[in-house]
Write a protein that holds these residues in place. Structure first.
Motif, PDB file in Angstrom:
ATOM      1  N   ALA A  52       0.892  -1.206  -0.025  1.00 18.44           N
ATOM      2  CA  ALA A  52      -0.050   0.068  -0.034  1.00 18.44           C
ATOM      3  C   ALA A  52       1.025   1.183   0.103  1.00 18.44           C
ATOM      4  N   ASP A  65      -9.333   9.307  -2.830  1.00 16.98           N
ATOM      5  CA  ASP A  65      -9.700   8.686  -1.350  1.00 16.98           C
ATOM      6  C   ASP A  65     -10.439   7.476  -1.549  1.00 16.98           C
ATOM      7  N   SER A  99     -10.017   5.002  -3.704  1.00 14.71           N
ATOM      8  CA  SER A  99      -8.936   4.052  -4.003  1.00 14.71           C
ATOM      9  C   SER A  99      -8.257   3.784  -2.578  1.00 14.71           C
ATOM     10  N   ARG A 100      -7.956   4.745  -1.842  1.00 15.21           N
ATOM     11  CA  ARG A 100      -7.267   4.462  -0.638  1.00 15.21           C
ATOM     12  C   ARG A 100      -7.982   3.560   0.272  1.00 15.21           C
ATOM     13  N   ASP A 101      -9.292   3.727   0.326  1.00 19.67           N
ATOM     14  CA  ASP A 101     -10.325   2.904   1.214  1.00 19.67           C
ATOM     15  C   ASP A 101     -10.319   1.801   0.620  1.00 19.67           C
ATOM     16  N   GLY A 103      -7.236  -0.201   1.669  1.00 24.55           N
ATOM     17  CA  GLY A 103      -7.148  -0.324   3.098  1.00 24.55           C
ATOM     18  C   GLY A 103      -7.977  -1.522   3.699  1.00 24.55           C
ATOM     19  N   PHE A 159      -3.662   4.710   7.207  1.00 24.34           N
ATOM     20  CA  PHE A 159      -4.126   4.904   5.920  1.00 24.34           C
ATOM     21  C   PHE A 159      -4.932   6.351   5.811  1.00 24.34           C
ATOM     22  N   CYS A 176      -2.239   8.463   4.405  1.00 20.79           N
ATOM     23  CA  CYS A 176      -1.433   8.154   3.410  1.00 20.79           C
ATOM     24  C   CYS A 176      -2.413   7.864   2.146  1.00 20.79           C
ATOM     25  N   PRO A 177      -2.846   8.948   1.476  1.00 18.48           N
ATOM     26  CA  PRO A 177      -3.782   8.888   0.547  1.00 18.48           C
ATOM     27  C   PRO A 177      -3.388   8.472  -0.918  1.00 18.48           C
ATOM     28  N   PRO A 233      -1.347   4.041  -1.980  1.00 22.27           N
ATOM     29  CA  PRO A 233      -2.238   2.963  -2.454  1.00 22.27           C
ATOM     30  C   PRO A 233      -3.025   2.742  -3.788  1.00 22.27           C
TER      31      PRO A 233
END
Length: 465
Positions: free
Chosen positions: A175, A299, A301-303, A306, A395, A398-399, A402
């Motif tokens: 990630a 955002d 994508s990051r979620d 995660g 996370f 850290c946007p 990922p």
């Protein structure tokens, strides 16, 4: 123009007899003894193995039979990868201290190249977070400012590299774990296209997020190390559709007019110090390249990553025996708790959106722009005394990284020193899957532009005696 790699320079010096692999290995081991206590980058240093490998390399150079540009070059290996004869503890008290019976395939290829193994570097437990601290080995601090974290999960590799301990630090990245600490420590981190470097053993429960990648002080060294480790291997089925990276990857011709995409709304994520450095970088880069705003769901994508990453960590924790489960880090158990409530419908939705976003991003990176550019991190390195919640919620800060684990494309973090800035920031250059040459060419261009303003005192180099 590109910045020459240290590996090639060292290789040429070996061939000319100006310095020997044994002299360099001894200098490196001495420097580790002096410098490592201040940062805690290493979990294992093996003088005997390093010197034995260096002597074998020196003998090859004397016979003019060097195995290639990594022969005699000192490297470090993250303690998530198996090295024959050394334990793989993964930062956890729940793991065995028995030596691994064989090398991971990436490590075996480095061994075959003649590289000299200095030791293994720190990782958080099961490499689960963006800071390097574990119940087994403690906290890894930032060489640029020991009151701050080095980042993670390949924090030991980045800290060692930043201190000139090894030309290459091998890390893993599911990630951002190569790019986060590279950005925080002011070095280069390269995550190749997924499947380019085989994973061994293959992490079947991690949703095709993990990659192996190098951390170095130059883009050229990162490209070289990745090329040595690349190529299909039977036990990783995802590697079979990938070709090996060319070892001349960093010598790609410069694109005539690089088309750079910047995600819309990106600046809203940035701390003021990072924002100033980012705007400075854009103003310089825009003189040579065209920059366009593109719509990318950062955002979301990051979620998605995660949640999928949390499921992989939950599986890793589930493999710990009941009697040892109490030894797991409480923060890791808190991290995986929410994903254990996900339903089959939730998982289908996550995977569907992942595929939609990956296709959307690939279309942008083929049709509209050559690369996507972001800051690697939106903030400076966290302070070592940061609340535990900041580490557990990594996370949230850290946007950007990922996105390229979700989409499988290559991504390179390159340090950028803004005028008057105390800390460099990382600039992340990402491309479509398989277009590693484009990502490396763009990263090399940015490295060259940024090197003009790099403070002389920040030019760390390998300790050679």
């Amino acid at each position: 123009m590109s910045i020459d790699g240290e590996a090639i320079r060292l290789h040429e010096r070996y061939k000319r007899g100006e310095v020997s692999p044994v002299e360099v290995a001894r200098a490196q081991l001495g420097a580790i003894g002096r410098l490592n206590p201040g940062v805690n980058a290493f979990v294992l240093v093996d003088d005997c193995v390093a010197l034995e490998m260096a002597r074998a390399s020196e003998a090859r150079y004397r016979r003019s039979e060097a195995l290639g540009p990594l022969d005699g070059v000192p490297i470090t290996i993250k303690d998530t990868l198996n090295v024959a004869g050394w334990p793989t503890r993964r930062g956890s008290r729940t793991t065995s201290d028995a030596p691994a019976p064989r090398d991971a395939v990436s490590v075996a290829r480095l061994r075959t190249s003649g590289a000299v193994f200095l030791g293994k570097t720190t990782t958080p437990e099961f490499a689960w977070k963006g800071l390097t601290e574990s119940p087994l080995h403690g906290v890894t601090l930032n060489p640029l400012d020991p009151t701050r974290h080095a980042g993670g999960s390949s924090g030991g590799a980045a800290a060692a590299t930043a201190l000139g301990l090894g030309v290459v630090g091998i890390g893993t990245d599911a990630a951002g774990s190569v790019r986060i600490p590279a950005a925080f420590c002011g070095v280069v981190g390269y995550k190749p296209t997924f499947g380019t470097i085989p994973l061994d053993p293959y992490p079947a429960a991690f949703w095709q997020l993990p990659h192996i990648g190098p951390i170095t002080r130059t883009v050229a060294d990162a490209a070289l190390a990745a090329s040595v480790m690349s190529g299909a291997f039977g036990s990783d089925w995802t590697s079979l559709a990938r070709t090996s990276l060319d070892n001349r990857l960093s010598k790609q011709p410069r694109l005539p007019k690089l088309r750079i995409g910047v995600p819309a709304g990106l600046a809203n994520h940035l701390d003021p110090v990072v924002k100033r450095a980012w705007e400075d970088a854009l103003s310089v880069i825009a003189e040579d390249s065209s920059i366009a705003t593109v719509e990318v769901p950062i955002d979301e994508s990051r979620d998605i990553v995660g949640a999928l990453y949390g499921l992989g960590c939950a599986y890793a924790a589930s493999q710990v025996s009941e009697e040892k489960r109490a030894d797991l880090h409480d923060a890791l158990l808190e991290f995986i708790e929410p994903v254990q409530r996900l339903t089959a419908e939730d998982l289908l939705r996550l995977q569907r959106r992942r595929e939609e976003i990956a296709s959307q991003l690939s279309a942008i990176l083929i049709d509209d722009v050559d690369v996507l550019l972001t800051p690697t991190m939106p903030c400076l390195p966290l302070r070592a005394d940061a609340p535990a919640a900041a580490a557990a919620d990594w996370f949230e800060w850290c946007p950007f990284t990922p996105l390229f684990n979700l989409s499988h494309g290559p991504a390179v973090s390159v340090p950028w020193h803004s005028e008057g800035g105390i800390f460099p920031i990382g600039l992340q250059v990402g491309a479509a899957p398989g277009r590693d040459g484009v990502a490396i060419a763009a990263a090399t261009m940015i490295e060259t532009l940024g090197d003009r303003r790099r403070p002389a005192r920040s030019r760390a180099s390998i300790h050679v005696g």
